[in-house]
Scaffold this motif. Structure first.
Motif, PDB file in Angstrom:
ATOM      1  N   ASP A 176       0.716  -0.988  -0.131  1.00 56.78           N
ATOM      2  CA  ASP A 176       0.016  -0.013   0.170  1.00 56.78           C
ATOM      3  C   ASP A 176       0.817   1.117   0.169  1.00 56.78           C
ATOM      4  OD1 ASP A 176       1.035  -0.338   2.630  1.00 56.78           O
ATOM      5  OD2 ASP A 176      -0.923  -0.134   3.687  1.00 56.78           O
ATOM      6  N   VAL A 177       2.227   0.914  -0.083  1.00 57.55           N
ATOM      7  CA  VAL A 177       2.861   2.310  -0.453  1.00 57.55           C
ATOM      8  C   VAL A 177       3.482   2.586  -1.870  1.00 57.55           C
ATOM      9  CG1 VAL A 177       3.741   2.603   2.105  1.00 57.55           C
ATOM     10  CG2 VAL A 177       4.878   1.165   0.529  1.00 57.55           C
ATOM     11  N   GLY A 178       3.680   1.271  -2.203  1.00 61.03           N
ATOM     12  CA  GLY A 178       4.210   1.533  -3.925  1.00 61.03           C
ATOM     13  C   GLY A 178       5.509   2.011  -4.135  1.00 61.03           C
ATOM     14  N   GLY A 179       6.517   1.877  -3.432  1.00 62.06           N
ATOM     15  CA  GLY A 179       7.638   2.294  -3.873  1.00 62.06           C
ATOM     16  C   GLY A 179       8.622   2.025  -2.563  1.00 62.06           C
ATOM     17  N   PRO A 180      10.048   2.223  -2.906  1.00 62.01           N
ATOM     18  CA  PRO A 180      10.972   1.818  -1.790  1.00 62.01           C
ATOM     19  C   PRO A 180      10.832   2.395  -0.398  1.00 62.01           C
ATOM     20  CG  PRO A 180      12.047   3.178  -3.563  1.00 62.01           C
ATOM     21  CD  PRO A 180      10.578   2.763  -3.962  1.00 62.01           C
ATOM     22  N   ILE A 208       5.156 -15.914  -2.298  1.00 63.05           N
ATOM     23  CA  ILE A 208       4.299 -14.891  -1.946  1.00 63.05           C
ATOM     24  C   ILE A 208       4.026 -13.877  -2.835  1.00 63.05           C
ATOM     25  CG2 ILE A 208       4.103 -13.141  -0.162  1.00 63.05           C
ATOM     26  CD1 ILE A 208       3.885 -16.165   1.085  1.00 63.05           C
ATOM     27  N   THR A 209       3.230 -13.394  -3.312  1.00 61.72           N
ATOM     28  CA  THR A 209       2.846 -12.583  -4.437  1.00 61.72           C
ATOM     29  C   THR A 209       2.455 -11.186  -3.905  1.00 61.72           C
ATOM     30  OG1 THR A 209       1.893 -14.296  -5.954  1.00 61.72           O
ATOM     31  CG2 THR A 209       1.513 -12.118  -6.486  1.00 61.72           C
ATOM     32  N   ARG A 210       2.992 -10.096  -4.325  1.00 63.23           N
ATOM     33  CA  ARG A 210       2.883  -8.778  -4.372  1.00 63.23           C
ATOM     34  C   ARG A 210       1.409  -8.529  -4.940  1.00 63.23           C
ATOM     35  NH1 ARG A 210       3.233  -4.489  -7.503  1.00 63.23           N
ATOM     36  NH2 ARG A 210       3.223  -2.461  -6.641  1.00 63.23           N
ATOM     37  N   ARG A 211       0.722  -7.708  -4.258  1.00 65.62           N
ATOM     38  CA  ARG A 211      -0.503  -7.042  -4.714  1.00 65.62           C
ATOM     39  C   ARG A 211      -0.460  -5.710  -4.434  1.00 65.62           C
ATOM     40  NH1 ARG A 211      -5.873  -5.523  -4.149  1.00 65.62           N
ATOM     41  NH2 ARG A 211      -6.177  -6.196  -1.887  1.00 65.62           N
ATOM     42  N   ALA A 212      -0.598  -4.699  -5.532  1.00 61.55           N
ATOM     43  CA  ALA A 212      -0.435  -3.382  -5.331  1.00 61.55           C
ATOM     44  C   ALA A 212      -2.022  -3.062  -4.578  1.00 61.55           C
ATOM     45  CB  ALA A 212      -0.290  -2.630  -6.647  1.00 61.55           C
ATOM     46  N   VAL A 213      -2.054  -2.148  -3.648  1.00 59.64           N
ATOM     47  CA  VAL A 213      -3.191  -1.604  -3.069  1.00 59.64           C
ATOM     48  C   VAL A 213      -3.189   0.026  -3.260  1.00 59.64           C
ATOM     49  CG1 VAL A 213      -4.420  -1.197  -0.852  1.00 59.64           C
ATOM     50  CG2 VAL A 213      -3.122  -3.281  -1.246  1.00 59.64           C
ATOM     51  N   GLY A 214      -4.064   0.422  -4.066  1.00 55.96           N
ATOM     52  CA  GLY A 214      -4.257   1.847  -4.581  1.00 55.96           C
ATOM     53  C   GLY A 214      -4.518   2.828  -3.273  1.00 55.96           C
ATOM     54  N   PRO A 215      -4.394   4.173  -3.462  1.00 55.16           N
ATOM     55  CA  PRO A 215      -4.750   5.154  -2.332  1.00 55.16           C
ATOM     56  C   PRO A 215      -6.226   4.852  -1.871  1.00 55.16           C
ATOM     57  CG  PRO A 215      -3.556   5.889  -3.943  1.00 55.16           C
ATOM     58  CD  PRO A 215      -3.809   4.753  -4.700  1.00 55.16           C
ATOM     59  N   ASP A 216      -7.316   4.699  -3.010  1.00 58.90           N
ATOM     60  CA  ASP A 216      -8.757   4.492  -2.573  1.00 58.90           C
ATOM     61  C   ASP A 216      -8.885   3.320  -1.481  1.00 58.90           C
ATOM     62  OD1 ASP A 216      -8.951   7.045  -4.072  1.00 58.90           O
ATOM     63  OD2 ASP A 216      -9.883   5.991  -5.628  1.00 58.90           O
ATOM     64  N   GLU A 217      -8.390   2.210  -2.045  1.00 63.40           N
ATOM     65  CA  GLU A 217      -8.569   1.141  -1.404  1.00 63.40           C
ATOM     66  C   GLU A 217      -7.868   0.967   0.137  1.00 63.40           C
ATOM     67  OE1 GLU A 217      -7.784  -3.749  -1.738  1.00 63.40           O
ATOM     68  OE2 GLU A 217      -7.162  -2.582  -3.387  1.00 63.40           O
TER      69      GLU A 217
END
Length: 284
Positions: free
Chosen positions: A158-162, A214-223
């Motif tokens: 839920d951060v989307g970057g390093p 283990i898979t990464r799933r992106a969580v966008g800001p709204d979610e």
């Protein structure tokens, strides 16, 4: 005597252990009466005092020479910190170590930075000696995802970057040194780990340690915002969290500080080690 405000939180719990190992006389302060027995079992005094109760906060300071203060991320944390600063100063406490956030300063533009900066400036003006502890995201946040990782084999990014994640035990150890050692008055210590990890990096570490994909799933800001509010966070704080996380994709949360090494003379704890220590929680 050192009084600890926020004694049952992620930092406070480890701080009590760290200071107790040094044989320091402690008074742990919590707003939750059900936690008193457990605190006393750790060998320290324990008192109930709500951040909204100035009289109780003042009583908690009686006889203390030093104090540590941390509050939860909350829309009232500025007022809570102010109440404690006033109580400790009035009680004659000589030195406060306050935990705020990395990048907090009068020049800050982010909501959390502005909130933390106001508390920092109030402490500096209080007449007490001060030390600021300014950590980034905690490694311990990974435990919030134990169910998703253990049962869904998914890391929710839920951060989307390093991010240069820091272990709360390192925060506690640096705080212990600031409270008990020499040369820390008037210092602001930015605290990070010694490596920046992306969501893909964390998923890879989980895969390697747990022995399954283990898979990464992106969580966008709204979610992410909706999840925070569902968990009980108020909208104002959720918005501030989303604002902070928005720095990660731009690389602004990837910088590393050498504070842990400089202050403690040892490397910062690593994310991989934390996963190994808590592998059972993640389904290994």
């Amino acid at each position: 005597m050192i009084v600890i405000f926020g004694a049952t939180g992620t930092i406070g719990t480890h701080l009590i252990s760290s200071l107790s190992d040094k044989g320091i006389a402690l008074r742990a302060v919590t707003s939750d009466a059900s936690r008193i027995a457990a605190l006393k079992a750790q060998g320290c005094e324990a008192m109930v005092a709500d951040f909204d109760d100035p009289a109780a906060l003042t009583r908690a300071c009686k006889g203390a020479q030093k104090a540590f203060l941390v509050t939860p991320a909350h829309q009232e944390m500025g007022r809570w910190k102010a109440n404690v600063v006033h109580a400790t100063a009035d009680a004659g406490v000589q030195h406060m170590v306050m935990s705020t956030g990395l990048g907090a300063s009068p020049k800050a533009r982010l909501t959390f930075g502005i909130w933390h900066s106001a508390s920092q400036e109030l402490l500096k003006e209080s007449g007490m000696g001060w030390t600021l502890i300014q950590p980034t995201y905690f490694v311990q946040n990974l435990l919030w995802q134990s169910d998703s990782i253990a049962n869904g084999n998914t890391y929710l990014d839920d951060v989307g970057g390093p991010v240069s994640w820091v272990d709360a035990r390192d925060i506690a150890d640096v705080s212990t040194e600031a409270l008990t050692g020499e040369g820390h008055l008037g210092k602001a210590y930015g605290l990070t780990g010694d490596e920046a990890l992306s969501g893909d990096d964390i998923a890879a570490l989980l895969t390697q340690t747990l022995g399954r994909d283990i898979t990464r799933r992106a969580v966008g800001p709204d979610e992410a915002r909706a999840n925070m509010i569902t968990s009980g966070m108020v909208a104002e704080v959720a918005d501030a969290m989303i604002e902070l996380a928005g720095l990660a994709p731009k690389g602004y949360l990837s910088g590393t500080e050498t504070t842990v090494q400089d202050v403690l003379g040892r490397p910062a704890r690593r994310f991989a080690g934390f996963i190994t220590e808590n592998a059972a929680a993640f389904g290994r």
